[in-house]
Design a protein around this motif. Sequence first.
Motif, PDB file in Angstrom:
ATOM      1  N   THR A 170      -1.463   4.620  -1.693  1.00  0.00           N
ATOM      2  CA  THR A 170      -0.476   5.811  -2.262  1.00  0.00           C
ATOM      3  C   THR A 170      -1.797   7.020  -2.466  1.00  0.00           C
ATOM      4  N   ASP A 213      -2.784   9.525  -4.686  1.00  0.00           N
ATOM      5  CA  ASP A 213      -2.792   9.758  -6.447  1.00  0.00           C
ATOM      6  C   ASP A 213      -2.402  11.101  -6.812  1.00  0.00           C
ATOM      7  N   GLN A 214      -2.347  11.286  -8.259  1.00  0.00           N
ATOM      8  CA  GLN A 214      -1.891  12.536  -8.758  1.00  0.00           C
ATOM      9  C   GLN A 214      -2.907  13.799  -8.469  1.00  0.00           C
ATOM     10  N   SER A 271       0.967  14.262  -3.347  1.00  0.00           N
ATOM     11  CA  SER A 271       1.043  12.941  -4.572  1.00  0.00           C
ATOM     12  C   SER A 271       2.308  12.374  -4.516  1.00  0.00           C
ATOM     13  N   GLY A 272       2.128  10.796  -4.662  1.00  0.00           N
ATOM     14  CA  GLY A 272       3.290  10.025  -4.625  1.00  0.00           C
ATOM     15  C   GLY A 272       3.620   9.676  -3.002  1.00  0.00           C
ATOM     16  N   ASP A 273       3.180  10.134  -2.081  1.00  0.00           N
ATOM     17  CA  ASP A 273       3.412   9.681  -0.668  1.00  0.00           C
ATOM     18  C   ASP A 273       2.628   8.394  -0.553  1.00  0.00           C
ATOM     19  N   ARG A 274       3.369   7.180   0.075  1.00  0.00           N
ATOM     20  CA  ARG A 274       2.605   6.101   0.177  1.00  0.00           C
ATOM     21  C   ARG A 274       2.521   5.768   1.863  1.00  0.00           C
ATOM     22  N   GLN A 321      15.863  11.358  -9.882  1.00  0.00           N
ATOM     23  CA  GLN A 321      14.910  11.219  -8.885  1.00  0.00           C
ATOM     24  C   GLN A 321      15.648  10.458  -7.576  1.00  0.00           C
ATOM     25  N   ARG A 373       7.516  10.797  -0.933  1.00  0.00           N
ATOM     26  CA  ARG A 373       7.479  11.384  -2.397  1.00  0.00           C
ATOM     27  C   ARG A 373       9.197  11.812  -2.589  1.00  0.00           C
TER      28      ARG A 373
END
Length: 194
Positions: free
Chosen positions: A68, A70-71, A49-52, A132, A119
Amino acid sequence: MSFAPIKRVIARSALVLGTAVMILSGCTGYAPAPKGFDQAAIQPYRLDSGDRLRISVFEQPSLTNSYTVDQAGYIAFPLIGQVAARGQTLPAMEAAIAARLKQGYLRDPDVTIEVDRYRPVFVMGEVGRPGQYSYVPGMTAQNAIAIAGGFTSRGNQRDVDVTRKINGEVITGRANISAPVLAGDTIYVRERLF
């Protein structure tokens, strides 16, 4: 002669010594990183999650775009819908999308995927600006700490605690500041004792 006062002094000393040992042992709450911890840094990159992702389908400009994860660990891809991405390597993801596109949409799809944005890593504890930060391949704990404003005057500059997800399990271990970090890692800089 009464030994009662001496016994109380000895008992109090033992209590103080025992408390000091418990406090000091609490400072070393994490053991050195387990063997699989370091091995994760040399394995192929696994999506989460969070990788584009930048996904290109040869001669299909309407399908070529950034997506992207998603969660829930999926990407929504045109024509084929949800595709599981969590835990997949890039070649495995390319093969999965190509196989789904082959099922009635394209004759011989040529799919290429690259990570557009990783991410983030999280830096906490005795650093100038905890928070972050963007991950860059090849990043070490020391690089991440530098991006987060460096060590505070109280920061332990020898080693850090790194929390990492390996095979779905969250593991925390102590690592040298020159150790590589992975996207999604949390780096905690402890306060030094002296």
